[in-house]
Design a protein around this motif. Structure first.
Motif, PDB file in Angstrom:
ATOM      1  N   GLU A  22       0.837  -1.198  -0.142  1.00  0.00           N
ATOM      2  CA  GLU A  22       0.172   0.192   0.172  1.00  0.00           C
ATOM      3  C   GLU A  22       0.779   1.412  -0.077  1.00  0.00           C
ATOM      4  O   GLU A  22       0.552   2.085  -0.522  1.00  0.00           O
ATOM      5  N   ARG A  62      -0.249   3.182  -6.013  1.00  0.00           N
ATOM      6  CA  ARG A  62      -1.403   3.257  -6.661  1.00  0.00           C
ATOM      7  C   ARG A  62      -2.131   1.754  -7.004  1.00  0.00           C
ATOM      8  O   ARG A  62      -1.206   0.659  -7.507  1.00  0.00           O
ATOM      9  N   PRO A  63      -3.208   1.565  -6.711  1.00  0.00           N
ATOM     10  CA  PRO A  63      -4.024   0.076  -6.958  1.00  0.00           C
ATOM     11  C   PRO A  63      -3.876  -0.491  -8.303  1.00  0.00           C
ATOM     12  O   PRO A  63      -3.275  -1.670  -8.248  1.00  0.00           O
ATOM     13  N   PRO A  64      -3.729   0.215  -9.434  1.00  0.00           N
ATOM     14  CA  PRO A  64      -3.768  -0.379 -10.499  1.00  0.00           C
ATOM     15  C   PRO A  64      -1.975  -0.971 -10.728  1.00  0.00           C
ATOM     16  O   PRO A  64      -1.654  -2.004 -11.414  1.00  0.00           O
ATOM     17  N   VAL A 107      -2.718  -4.498  -8.823  1.00  0.00           N
ATOM     18  CA  VAL A 107      -3.852  -5.060  -9.205  1.00  0.00           C
ATOM     19  C   VAL A 107      -3.477  -5.613 -10.881  1.00  0.00           C
ATOM     20  O   VAL A 107      -3.891  -6.699 -11.257  1.00  0.00           O
ATOM     21  N   TYR A 145      -7.469  -6.963  -2.794  1.00  0.00           N
ATOM     22  CA  TYR A 145      -6.786  -5.872  -2.574  1.00  0.00           C
ATOM     23  C   TYR A 145      -7.535  -4.668  -3.376  1.00  0.00           C
ATOM     24  O   TYR A 145      -7.447  -3.651  -3.003  1.00  0.00           O
ATOM     25  N   HIS A 146      -8.089  -5.143  -4.578  1.00  0.00           N
ATOM     26  CA  HIS A 146      -8.519  -4.130  -5.519  1.00  0.00           C
ATOM     27  C   HIS A 146      -9.849  -3.587  -4.631  1.00  0.00           C
ATOM     28  O   HIS A 146      -9.988  -2.323  -4.694  1.00  0.00           O
ATOM     29  N   ARG A 147     -10.839  -4.477  -3.989  1.00  0.00           N
ATOM     30  CA  ARG A 147     -11.894  -3.829  -3.454  1.00  0.00           C
ATOM     31  C   ARG A 147     -11.473  -2.822  -2.187  1.00  0.00           C
ATOM     32  O   ARG A 147     -12.243  -2.036  -2.046  1.00  0.00           O
ATOM     33  N   ARG A 148     -10.351  -3.299  -1.489  1.00  0.00           N
ATOM     34  CA  ARG A 148      -9.948  -2.544  -0.143  1.00  0.00           C
ATOM     35  C   ARG A 148      -9.225  -1.192  -0.710  1.00  0.00           C
ATOM     36  O   ARG A 148      -9.389  -0.198   0.048  1.00  0.00           O
ATOM     37  N   THR A 149      -8.773  -0.958  -1.730  1.00  0.00           N
ATOM     38  CA  THR A 149      -7.930   0.134  -2.175  1.00  0.00           C
ATOM     39  C   THR A 149      -8.595   1.145  -3.272  1.00  0.00           C
ATOM     40  O   THR A 149      -8.228   2.083  -3.648  1.00  0.00           O
ATOM     41  N   ARG A 150      -9.859   0.514  -3.757  1.00  0.00           N
ATOM     42  CA  ARG A 150     -10.210   1.513  -4.810  1.00  0.00           C
ATOM     43  C   ARG A 150     -10.559   2.857  -4.147  1.00  0.00           C
ATOM     44  O   ARG A 150     -11.224   2.864  -2.790  1.00  0.00           O
ATOM     45  N   GLY A 151     -10.473   3.936  -4.798  1.00  0.00           N
ATOM     46  CA  GLY A 151     -10.759   5.015  -4.271  1.00  0.00           C
ATOM     47  C   GLY A 151     -12.317   5.418  -4.157  1.00  0.00           C
ATOM     48  O   GLY A 151     -12.579   6.300  -3.701  1.00  0.00           O
TER      49      GLY A 151
END
Length: 175
Positions: free
Chosen positions: A87, A102-104, A107, A169-175
């Motif tokens: 993160e 950054r999440p992308p 991910v 991870y994607h669900r947790r970190t999306r803006g």
């Protein structure tokens, strides 16, 4: 370069942490099998194979050992999807330390790797585990094939676990 403050992110679910920690353990048996192959450990060769195993071209042990190291390192990267260093970039990394990941950036490689693993398995299962089109059927005894299968079949869980942890991870970190 300006420091970017980390964004508060929910902790990963317990199942995702367990799945991420399982991935390197599931990849380990195949790596150990390859190390045994290079070291000449008797891993179930057919009767006609000389003691110490098959003769490999001079470059092949480096490839085989490198494959083991790269596979395990790739599996360990799954931990970044559930650990703080996935993160926020660790401070000791030059130029990027302390910046938010950054999440992308996490991910997209994870989903790409899960897809790549699927493609590898589609090509290699018939060859490695079943001995079709690889010449392995002539090298290993039935016991050798069983050992090979026991060491390689845990890899089948790598793709779904990586995909699930990446999705978490994607669900947790999306803006």
């Amino acid at each position: 370069m300006e420091q970017v403050l980390p964004v508060a992110v929910a902790p990963p679910p317990r199942w995702a942490v367990r799945a991420a920690h399982a991935v390197p353990l599931l990849v380990l048996p195949s790596g150990l099998w390859r190390v045994a192959l290079v070291a000449g450990v008797p891993i179930g060769y057919a009767a006609h194979v000389p003691p110490g195993g098959v003769q490999l071209p001079p470059w092949e042990p480096f490839y085989i050992l490198g494959l083991s190291v790269v596979s395990e390192l790739a599996a360990l990267l799954t931990l970044g999807l559930v650990r703080p260093w996935g993160e926020v970039v660790p401070r000791w990394i030059p130029f990027l330390g302390g910046r938010r990941v950054r999440p992308p950036a996490a991910v997209v490689p994870a989903y790409t790797a899960a897809t790549f693993i699927t493609l590898i398995w589609a090509w290699s299962i018939p060859r490695a585990v079943l001995g079709i089109g690889s010449g392995l059927g002539e090298i290993f005894s039935p016991i050798g094939h069983a050992v090979l299968a026991v060491c390689y079949l845990p890899l089948l869980a790598w793709r779904p676990l990586l995909f699930a942890v990446a999705f978490s991870y994607h669900r947790r970190t999306r803006g």
